[in-house]
Motif scaffolding. Structure first.
Motif, mmCIF file in Angstrom:
data_model
loop_
_atom_site.group_PDB
_atom_site.id
_atom_site.type_symbol
_atom_site.label_atom_id
_atom_site.label_comp_id
_atom_site.label_asym_id
_atom_site.label_seq_id
_atom_site.Cartn_x
_atom_site.Cartn_y
_atom_site.Cartn_z
ATOM 1 N N ASN A 175 100.712 67.960 17.432
ATOM 2 C CA ASN A 175 100.834 69.095 18.359
ATOM 3 C C ASN A 175 102.305 69.507 18.424
ATOM 4 O OD1 ASN A 175 97.939 68.813 19.766
ATOM 5 N ND2 ASN A 175 98.841 66.776 19.635
ATOM 6 N N PRO A 176 102.843 70.044 17.334
ATOM 7 C CA PRO A 176 104.297 70.214 17.208
ATOM 8 C C PRO A 176 104.933 71.189 18.189
ATOM 9 C CG PRO A 176 103.141 71.286 15.392
ATOM 10 C CD PRO A 176 102.120 70.484 16.126
ATOM 11 N N ASP A 177 104.181 72.110 18.754
ATOM 12 C CA ASP A 177 104.773 73.131 19.628
ATOM 13 C C ASP A 177 104.557 72.850 21.112
ATOM 14 O OD1 ASP A 177 105.613 74.599 17.374
ATOM 15 O OD2 ASP A 177 103.635 75.527 17.193
ATOM 16 N N THR A 178 104.127 71.649 21.455
ATOM 17 C CA THR A 178 103.834 71.321 22.852
ATOM 18 C C THR A 178 105.123 70.973 23.591
ATOM 19 O OG1 THR A 178 101.670 70.480 22.177
ATOM 20 C CG2 THR A 178 102.449 69.874 24.372
ATOM 21 N N LYS A 179 105.494 71.809 24.560
ATOM 22 C CA LYS A 179 106.762 71.637 25.277
ATOM 23 C C LYS A 179 106.807 70.325 26.055
ATOM 24 C CE LYS A 179 108.281 75.651 23.943
ATOM 25 N NZ LYS A 179 109.352 75.715 22.908
ATOM 26 N N SER A 180 105.690 69.935 26.666
ATOM 27 C CA SER A 180 105.695 68.706 27.467
ATOM 28 C C SER A 180 105.972 67.484 26.593
ATOM 29 C CB SER A 180 104.354 68.544 28.192
ATOM 30 O OG SER A 180 103.279 68.474 27.268
ATOM 31 N N LEU A 181 105.461 67.483 25.372
ATOM 32 C CA LEU A 181 105.727 66.366 24.462
ATOM 33 C C LEU A 181 107.158 66.424 23.935
ATOM 34 C CD1 LEU A 181 102.389 66.143 22.413
ATOM 35 C CD2 LEU A 181 103.134 64.700 24.309
#
Length: 260
Positions: A175-181
């Motif tokens: 999930n490369p675009d997930t800000k929380s990660l």
């Protein structure tokens, strides 16, 4: 009705009821915060009901229990009383368990249901069971960023920052675009740039496997001349064998070293 029954009934009516448990079904405002299929399932027969029923098949019959579970989770987040919050989460668990039991193992929402049950278990501080559900959810569908985030937060709470970073790293690869990660990755000491997407690795491998092999070098024929297609092969002229070397002398041809 006897006087004792009247007294007991009146006493029960005066008992405090947890606000979140006062009404089992979601209100219209609560329904708006739930997935669209919840309104379709709980609203009776309609075009939306028919459409979702066709999409989910037989599992649509049980999906309202998942809607109830999600709604109880949402209510629990806003309850200050520990006792009432745990009671509401217990109602959520009952409905999570029901929908997981009665829907098909291959139901396409199964990974999401497991993830949310894991989150509910973490809210109940049942970390072992919560991690089990979250890991199962990720195994079924690695594109669940909330599962990775919740799992990483639980590892960090256990002072296991290396495992938390490993979990977030894996989550970012899927999930490369997930800000929380991304935020958790930097907070846990991850080095930029962010991890390469897993899809890029998967695409690189087939490209190498399916590459056109380089044709082997063609060795020229021993004659050194290639024959054009359709042309009559040229026959090399016969070569006369070399004459035998003369030995001896004119007077004695059979003796190489004899004097003349």
């Amino acid at each position: 009705m006897t006087l004792s029954k009247i007294v007991v009934t009146t006493w029960l009516a005066l008992l405090p009821v947890a606000p979140a448990m006062a009404a089992f079904a979601p209100t219209q405002a609560e329904l708006a915060a739930l997935p669209a299929y919840c309104a379709a399932r709980l609203g009776g027969y309609s075009q939306a009901y028919t459409s979702w029923n066709a999409s989910m098949g037989g599992d649509f019959l049980h999906i309202h229990h998942y809607c109830f579970a999600l709604n109880f989770m949402n209510r629990a987040r806003g309850i200050a009383s520990v006792k009432d919050r745990q009671s509401t989460l217990g109602a959520a668990m009952t409905n999570f368990n029901y929908v997981l039991k009665y829907t098909q193992p291959g139901f396409y929402l199964r990974s999401e249901i497991l993830m949310n049950r894991g989150i509910a278990l973490s809210m109940q501080h049942k970390d072992g069971a919560a991690m089990g559900d979250l890991l199962k959810a990720i195994e079924i569908d690695p594109k669940l960023p909330r599962a990775y985030a919740t799992l990483a937060d639980m590892y960090e709470k256990q002072k296991n920052r290396s495992k938390a970073l490993e979990t977030v790293t894996t989550g970012l690869r899927h999930n490369p675009d997930t800000k929380s990660l991304q935020r958790r990755y930097t907070e846990l000491g991850g080095k930029l740039p962010y991890p390469a997407p897993a899809q890029a690795d998967a695409e690189a491998s087939p490209a190498q496997t399916n590459a056109t092999p380089t044709p082997a070098a063609t060795h020229p024929a021993e004659s050194g001349t290639a024959t054009a297609p359709g042309a009559t092969p040229t026959t090399a002229p016969a070569v006369e064998p070399p004459a035998a070397p003369k030995i001896g002398s004119p007077k004695n041809p059979y003796c190489r070293f004899c004097p003349d």
